[in-house]
Design an enzyme around this catalytic site. Structure first.
Site, short mmCIF file in Angstrom:
data_model
loop_
_atom_site.label_atom_id
_atom_site.label_comp_id
_atom_site.label_asym_id
_atom_site.label_seq_id
_atom_site.Cartn_x
_atom_site.Cartn_y
_atom_site.Cartn_z
N SER A 69 42.64 30.55 35.04
CA SER A 69 42.61 32.02 34.93
C SER A 69 42.60 32.57 33.51
CB SER A 69 43.81 32.63 35.65
OG SER A 69 43.45 32.86 36.98
N LYS A 72 39.66 34.57 32.69
CA LYS A 72 39.51 35.96 33.11
C LYS A 72 39.48 36.90 31.89
CE LYS A 72 41.35 35.57 37.85
NZ LYS A 72 41.60 34.17 38.18
N TYR A 194 32.10 32.72 39.15
CA TYR A 194 33.57 32.81 38.98
C TYR A 194 34.19 31.39 38.89
CZ TYR A 194 38.48 33.27 40.24
OH TYR A 194 39.84 33.14 40.25
N TYR A 246 50.57 36.75 36.11
CA TYR A 246 50.80 36.85 37.56
C TYR A 246 51.92 37.85 37.85
CZ TYR A 246 48.13 32.56 37.08
OH TYR A 246 47.19 31.64 36.74
N VAL A 264 46.60 28.43 36.07
CA VAL A 264 47.32 27.41 36.83
C VAL A 264 47.06 25.99 36.32
CG1 VAL A 264 47.58 28.78 38.95
CG2 VAL A 264 45.59 27.28 38.68
#
Ligand code: GLU
Length: 310
Positions: A69, A72, A194, A246, A264
């Site tokens: 992530s 992102k 993605y 998160y 992660v």
């Protein structure tokens, strides 16, 4: 200019492995992506890249790992370098208060994801970015390689396959977004891009270097140009502070006090605006999905140096 002396940074880095040693054995590597589950959980790396161009490394800082992530932030940066505020009509800027892959929140909020760093939000940003690039994967990889100044940054086919084969929840999110009219492209095209982004492999050193633009008002770390405008760099940092870790972003603001983005794969990137970018990596995750030794390392660093944006 960083206010910390070389000796001070080196002192903190040298004492880091000892300072975090008791955090090992309390968490687990991500196991919902099988390709990540087998990783050696004893690994720990840390890298710093200062705005005056100095690099500091410790432990396994040059070993490549799955950025997950953390991608992102690259996704959002690339998208908002191509477009303006209209992106935020399709994705919000509020912490989600729910799991990063929650379906229920999307239902009661009519297909507008809370922020660009939960999976649904990143899928919308990915969709928007697809409207501005001709060779998405090549352009994304070359964007990240340029920021890290390293052509060895690469995409990991095994992780990509693993994500695809176990991506039922992301597939559900993408279909849900499509049903609300918040994806323009075909669901499979968005998911493919993605998963590709999440499957990049980079080291702590690569990530610390690549994120330096956010510590220096959007200026490219290696080229004489802006990656994003100063205003957009500030906004990305704000989103990292409020939504980057998160459902633990409040605790991070409280204990670390820096804009951070985690993945992660066990990596966490942190920004000290005007000074430096930091990346820590260690695979054992806590219950909220953030690396436990990595979190402790950032806490220790700010305690020792007194750095915080507050
Ligand atoms: N590829 C992962 C997923 O979509 C990213 C998870 C993460 O690092 O937050 O589930």
């Amino acid at each position: 200019m960083t206010h910390l002396s070389v000796a001070e940074i080196e002192r903190v880095m040298a004492s880091m492995p000892e300072a975090i040693s008791n955090t090992f054995g309390q968490g687990q590597p991500a196991n919902y992506i099988p390709a990540l589950a087998g990783i050696d959980s004893g690994k720990f790396g840390m890298a710093i890249s200062t705005v005056d161009g100095r690099d500091f490394v410790c432990g396994d800082a040059t070993e490549m790992f799955s950025i997950q992530s953390i991608s992102k932030v690259f996704n959002l940066s690339m998208a908002i370098s191509h477009m303006g505020e209209e992106l935020f009509d399709r994705v919000g800027v509020e912490p989600s208060g729910t799991a990063f892959n929650s379906l229920s929140q999307l239902e009661y909020e009519n297909g507008i994801p809370r922020n660009p760093f939960i999976n649904a939000g990143a899928l919308v940003v990915t969709d928007a970015l697809l409207g501005h690039v001709t060779s998405p994967k090549q352009e994304f990889l070359s964007f990240v390689r340029g920021l890290a100044n390293n052509i060895d940054v690469h995409y990991d086919e095994e992780v990509f396959r693993s994500e695809y084969d176990n991506g039922q929840r992301n597939t559900a999110l993408a279909n849900y977004l499509k049903s609300f009219g918040n994806l323009n492209n075909h669901v499979s095209r968005v998911l493919d891009f993605y998963f590709y982004q999440c499957s990049l492999s980079m080291s702590c050193q690569d990530l610390a270097r690549a994120f330096r633009f956010l510590a220096q008002d959007g200026k490219h770390p290696y080229k004489d140009k802006q990656v994003v405008s100063k205003r957009k760099a500030r906004r990305i940092n704000s989103l990292m502070m409020t939504c980057g870790t998160y459902d633990e972003a409040g605790e991070f603001a409280f204990n670390v006090g820096l804009p951070c983005k985690s993945g992660v794969g066990g990596g966490i990137v942190a920004i000290i605006p005007g000074e430096m970018s930091i990346c820590v990596w260690s695979p054992e995750l806590g219950t909220k999905g953030n690396s436990l030794p990595g979190t402790e390392a950032l806490k220790y660093f700010v305690e020792q140096t007194g750095h915080s944006v507050f």
